[in-house]
Design an enzyme around this catalytic site. Structure first.
Site, PDB file in Angstrom:
ATOM      1  N   GLN A  78      69.270 126.771 -67.829  1.00 57.05           N
ATOM      2  CA  GLN A  78      68.567 128.256 -68.013  1.00 57.05           C
ATOM      3  C   GLN A  78      68.992 128.389 -66.830  1.00 57.05           C
ATOM      4  O   GLN A  78      68.603 130.061 -65.798  1.00 57.05           O
ATOM      5  CB  GLN A  78      67.535 127.597 -67.150  1.00 57.05           C
ATOM      6  CG  GLN A  78      66.241 127.543 -68.788  1.00 57.05           C
ATOM      7  CD  GLN A  78      64.607 126.887 -68.660  1.00 57.05           C
ATOM      8  OE1 GLN A  78      64.182 126.748 -67.462  1.00 57.05           O
ATOM      9  NE2 GLN A  78      64.285 126.491 -69.591  1.00 57.05           N
ATOM     10  N   TYR A 105      54.606 120.489 -74.151  1.00 56.53           N
ATOM     11  CA  TYR A 105      54.935 120.383 -74.687  1.00 56.53           C
ATOM     12  C   TYR A 105      54.885 119.623 -75.724  1.00 56.53           C
ATOM     13  O   TYR A 105      55.254 119.375 -77.684  1.00 56.53           O
ATOM     14  CB  TYR A 105      56.407 121.129 -75.527  1.00 56.53           C
ATOM     15  CG  TYR A 105      56.407 122.611 -74.448  1.00 56.53           C
ATOM     16  CD1 TYR A 105      56.143 123.635 -75.325  1.00 56.53           C
ATOM     17  CD2 TYR A 105      56.070 122.947 -72.945  1.00 56.53           C
ATOM     18  CE1 TYR A 105      55.704 125.220 -75.212  1.00 56.53           C
ATOM     19  CE2 TYR A 105      55.616 124.231 -72.609  1.00 56.53           C
ATOM     20  CZ  TYR A 105      56.202 125.222 -73.620  1.00 56.53           C
ATOM     21  OH  TYR A 105      55.606 126.735 -73.896  1.00 56.53           O
ATOM     22  N   HIS A 122      64.286 125.865 -64.898  1.00 57.45           N
ATOM     23  CA  HIS A 122      63.123 125.814 -64.000  1.00 57.45           C
ATOM     24  C   HIS A 122      64.058 126.542 -62.506  1.00 57.45           C
ATOM     25  O   HIS A 122      63.268 125.636 -61.285  1.00 57.45           O
ATOM     26  CB  HIS A 122      62.308 125.012 -64.708  1.00 57.45           C
ATOM     27  CG  HIS A 122      60.854 125.032 -65.217  1.00 57.45           C
ATOM     28  ND1 HIS A 122      60.405 124.442 -65.060  1.00 57.45           N
ATOM     29  CD2 HIS A 122      61.807 125.585 -66.674  1.00 57.45           C
ATOM     30  CE1 HIS A 122      59.754 124.124 -66.448  1.00 57.45           C
ATOM     31  NE2 HIS A 122      60.259 124.778 -67.101  1.00 57.45           N
TER      32      HIS A 122
END
Ligand SMILES: [Ca+2]
Ligand SMILES: [Ca+2]
Length: 404
Positions: free
Chosen positions: A115, A295, A179
């Site tokens: 990310q 999750y 993140h």
């Protein structure tokens, strides 16, 4: 024209639950009809699955530019051009006519794994005179990476960034790829507010609750990267003075409203994306309380959603939208949308419009669904139009304009 305005007002009133409290229960049909991930109870009515609303607004979507590789942010420039970032580490200017410029020289190297990458960009409040821009990125560092903020001056030929300097380095460095956050927003106080994720992994997550680091925080700094004296934790032993708020998960959307109030929209766990009204020094709960679940389906913190001293989200989504980019609309092009909050949705591939009254969300509409694109950023141009960035290998910049 007068008739059209009157009709618009009537539609707006009908769509507004506050104006029809008596019949709200009967008329309220949330947009979200899928089963939630959890059975957790909201703290108050309307905190999730608020009434769906439909704006009587005719608009068209115009492709301004294509060929942006995983663009992450767009900032409209005062002259009608656009500054864009691409995740891999490039910054380009899209000319007023849509031509894609060559990558600007002078951008420091980024760690684009996972990310990470070149993330948000913001214009100096006095960009017209100082041509200074600020950007955030996952910076490769000894032993890993972390989000940093740099600033530079756009050269007069607009081909390079000059006097580039890293003004802030989020701590600690960590060897991960998730993140990083982040969004940058200048407040009415001319301070730079920046959001950071907590790096996701189990060993990093608790850092969001500790004041000795920048993970899971929103910071408030000067244009030189220093902590202003009136920040909430200045002088507190063991606390980093740049921190403005804590207890965040991964914030990829943040924007000031017309009154100067900062809001964030953060990636929550499964079933727990949230909208927060950001107040100096407050703790937004992650991961002591949260909506949603891991999750994996496991509960988080035993399923705790409320605790004294921890802020409730103004609104949350279950299932999630995966929010990125936010804009409070203040323009003249769409009077019916003035005061609404627009949020990009990656996972649900749409643009979310929220009607916010005080600290309550009273209406939700989903736009651009038929375009089927992950939305990474949304900004308002100086022309009062909305500009949307799609997250794709062949990413596009779209203009949303009234249909004439
Ligand atoms: Ca930005
Ligand atoms: Ca929270």
């Amino acid at each position: 024209m007068a008739t059209r305005i009157a009709a618009g007002c009537i539609v707006a009133l009908l769509a507004c639950p506050a104006a029809q409290a008596a019949s709200a229960a009967a008329d309220c049909k949330p947009i979200e009809t899928r089963a939630p991930n959890t059975q957790l109870e909201p703290a108050f009515q309307g905190q999730t699955r608020t009434c769906g609303v439909k704006s009587d607004v005719a608009f068209e979507v115009i492709v301004v530019a294509s060929g942006l590789e995983q663009p992450w942010s767009v900032e409209p420039l005062p002259d009608g051009a656009f500054l864009t970032t691409e995740k891999a580490g490039r910054m380009r200017i899209v000319a007023t006519g849509g031509a894609l410029g060559e990558p600007l020289a002078g951008v420091p190297k980024v760690d684009a794994r996972g990310q990470g990458g070149l993330l948000d960009v913001a214009l100096s409040p006095s960009f017209a005179t100082d041509r200074t821009i600020y950007w955030s990125y996952s910076e490769p560092r000894e032993g890993g990476n972390a989000t940093s903020i740099a600033r530079g001056v756009l050269s007069s030929d607009r081909r390079a960034l000059e006097q580039v300097r890293v003004i802030f380095r989020a701590q600690p460095t960590y060897n991960g790829d998730k993140h990083f956050g982040s969004r940058l927003a200048f407040g009415p106080d001319s301070m730079l507010y920046a959001t950071f994720g907590e790096r996701s992994d189990a060993r990093m997550r608790p850092l969001a609750q500790k004041l000795d680091n920048h993970m899971g925080k929103i910071v408030r700094i000067t244009t030189d990267g220093r902590a202003p004296e009136d920040n909430p934790f200045v002088g507190e032993s063991g606390a980093l003075p740049e921190i403005w708020s804590l207890g965040h998960r991964n914030v990829e959307a943040a924007a000031f409203d017309a009154s100067g109030q900062l809001w964030d929209v953060e990636h929550g766990p499964q079933g727990g994306d949230e909208l927060n009204r950001i107040v100096k020094g407050k703790n937004y709960g992650w991961a002591l309380i949260t909506y949603g679940e891991e999750y994996s389906g496991q509960p988080i913190s035993g399923g705790a959603t409320q605790k004294a001293g921890l802020e409730q989200p103004v609104y949350y989504w279950d299932p999630v939208i995966a929010p990125s980019g936010a804009q409070w609309y203040t323009g003249d092009a769409f009077p019916a949308w003035r005061g609404n909050l627009f949020v990009g949705s990656l996972k649900q591939q749409r643009l979310v419009r929220l009607v916010v009254e005080g600290d309550r969300v009273t209406g939700e509409e989903h736009l651009l669904i038929d375009h089927g694109q992950r939305i990474r950023d949304v900004r308002q141009g100086p022309d009062g139009l909305l500009y949307v960035l799609t997250d794709d290998a062949n990413g596009q910049l779209w203009k949303i304009a009234p249909r004439s």
